[in-house]
Each structure stands twice: as structure tokens, then as C-alpha cells.
Enzyme design. Structure first.
Site, mmCIF file in Angstrom:
data_model
loop_
_atom_site.group_PDB
_atom_site.id
_atom_site.type_symbol
_atom_site.label_atom_id
_atom_site.label_comp_id
_atom_site.label_asym_id
_atom_site.label_seq_id
_atom_site.Cartn_x
_atom_site.Cartn_y
_atom_site.Cartn_z
ATOM 1 N N ASP A 51 -29.408 72.817 -62.465
ATOM 2 C CA ASP A 51 -29.924 72.995 -63.809
ATOM 3 C C ASP A 51 -31.426 72.734 -63.753
ATOM 4 O O ASP A 51 -31.931 72.182 -62.767
ATOM 5 C CB ASP A 51 -29.223 72.029 -64.762
ATOM 6 C CG ASP A 51 -29.417 72.380 -66.221
ATOM 7 O OD1 ASP A 51 -29.903 73.495 -66.509
ATOM 8 O OD2 ASP A 51 -29.094 71.547 -67.078
ATOM 9 N N ASP A 107 -33.967 71.889 -66.919
ATOM 10 C CA ASP A 107 -34.497 70.869 -67.818
ATOM 11 C C ASP A 107 -33.718 69.567 -67.703
ATOM 12 O O ASP A 107 -32.498 69.531 -67.872
ATOM 13 C CB ASP A 107 -34.457 71.376 -69.259
ATOM 14 C CG ASP A 107 -35.320 72.613 -69.457
ATOM 15 O OD1 ASP A 107 -36.359 72.723 -68.783
ATOM 16 O OD2 ASP A 107 -34.949 73.472 -70.274
#
Length: 204
Positions: A7, A9
Site C-alpha cells: 500500500d 499512504d
């Protein structure tokens, strides 16, 4: 082939004031995160990012701004001798009911198809439930880092039910890479690294 799907953020970069970033000025890598990715690369791992970017669907920023953020990330990582080979993102707002927005597994399935990797052979790494839930739907190895949305987690405590069974918790991306590189692993055949790409993935 050793493939890690990260991922973005909260896992690679710090979250903004509104829990997202909208311009290169907002980009701030988490301490040691880029170095950890470079170390993973040097050990023969292919690293791909899968990220929800609902700000595109909401009109909060445009694709040019997103590409500029990723250009800065690539530049800083290259300076450390590392690379993220591809960035797959969902551009839809939550109410668009697409198949690529995590926790739906569509985005991760597309990555596995692109690289020709069995879904249960992939390492999925993130700091939010949606990313890990998408990985769980694939049967992938799940690794949670206690940064970003998960920063308050105690690495010594059991995980809450929102996290899929079998999820391993690590203090940060550096600790996760240390775990991956020091555990016993079977020998694997080296694969050539594909060209760098950045790809948006619309819903089918």
C-alpha cells in the site's frame, strides 16, 4: 518470483492532514521506508504498489498531480538504488461500486495477472484494513506495519478482528523487510525485472 504488493499512504509515505496527499509538496516518505524498499530490491524482490486514490474520483486532485507525486517517489527511491516497478491505483470514489477499490481484490488480482504470479505466493504489505482484506481474499501472505492508520497498534498485543487471520504485525516497513530477508526461504529462480510502469486500473 518474489513479489511484494505494498500500500502507499501510511505504509511508504506519511498521511496528510486529511489522511491523503494531493501534491508533491505533501509527499513525505516515512523514516526508513524507501531504504527498506531498496533493500528488498537488492535481495531480488519485485515491489509493486496498489493504492486507492478516491481523491481523483472526488475531484480533489488530478492525474497530473498523482503522477508528479509518484515521479518524486521514484526519484528519491532511485537515489537509494531501489525501485517500485509499477503503481496500480483505483481512481474511483467509494460510492462508485467499482471492482478495483480495496478491500475488493480486483487491483491485486490484476497485479498478479500482469506478473504471472500465483496469488497465494504474493506478499501483501500495508497499514490499513482494506489493503490486508484485499490480500486475504487472494490467500496471500499478509503483513501489517504499525505506521499510518495502524500507528497506535501494540506489536506485542493480539490483533483486533478487523485484521484478517494470519496477519503478521511489524513495527514498520524496515522491520518487515528484516523479517522477510532473515527467514528461511526456498531457492527461487531469478527473473528479469520488467520495465517501470505506472498504471491506472479502471473498473471492468
Amino acid at each position: 518470483m518474489k513479489l511484494a504488493i505494498l500500500d502507499r499512504d501510511g505504509t511508504i509515505n506519511a498521511l496528510g492532514d486529511e489522511d491523503f496527499i494531493a501534491s508533491p509538496a505533501d509527499w513525505q516518505p516515512l523514516p526508513g521506508a524507501l531504504e527498506a524498499i531498496a533493500r528488498l530490491n537488492h535481495a531480488g524482490w519485485h515491489v509493486v504498489v496498489a493504492t486507492n486514490q478516491p481523491g481523483l474520483g472526488r475531484g480533489l486532485f488530478d492525474v497530473a498531480a498523482l503522477n508528479a507525486i509518484h515521479g518524486l517517489m521514484h526519484k528519491q527511491l532511485a537515489a537509494l538504488g531501489g525501485r517500485i516497478e509499477a503503481i496500480f491505483y483505483c481512481p474511483h470514489a467509494p460510492d462508485e461500486a467499482c471492482a478495483c477499490r480495496k478491500p475488493a481484490p480486483g487491483l491485486l488480482e490484476q497485479i498478479c495477472d500482469r506478473y504471472g504470479v500465483d496469488t497465494d505466493k504474493v506478499c501483501v504489505v500495508g497499514s490499513c484494513p482494506e489493503h490486508l482484506q484485499a490480500g486475504a481474499a487472494l490467500g496471500a501472505a499478509l503483513h501489517l506495519v504499525a505506521t499510518g492508520e495502524a500507528a497506535a497498534l501494540d506489536c506485542a498485543a493480539p490483533l483486533a478482528p478487523q485484521w484478517p487471520p494470519g496477519t503478521r504485525l511489524h513495527a514498520n516497513l524496515g522491520a518487515l523487510v528484516e523479517h522477510l530477508l532473515t527467514r528461511p526461504t526456498p531457492a527461487s529462480t531469478a527473473m528479469p525485472m520488467p520495465a517501470l510502469v505506472s498504471a491506472a486500473q479502471p473498473s471492468p
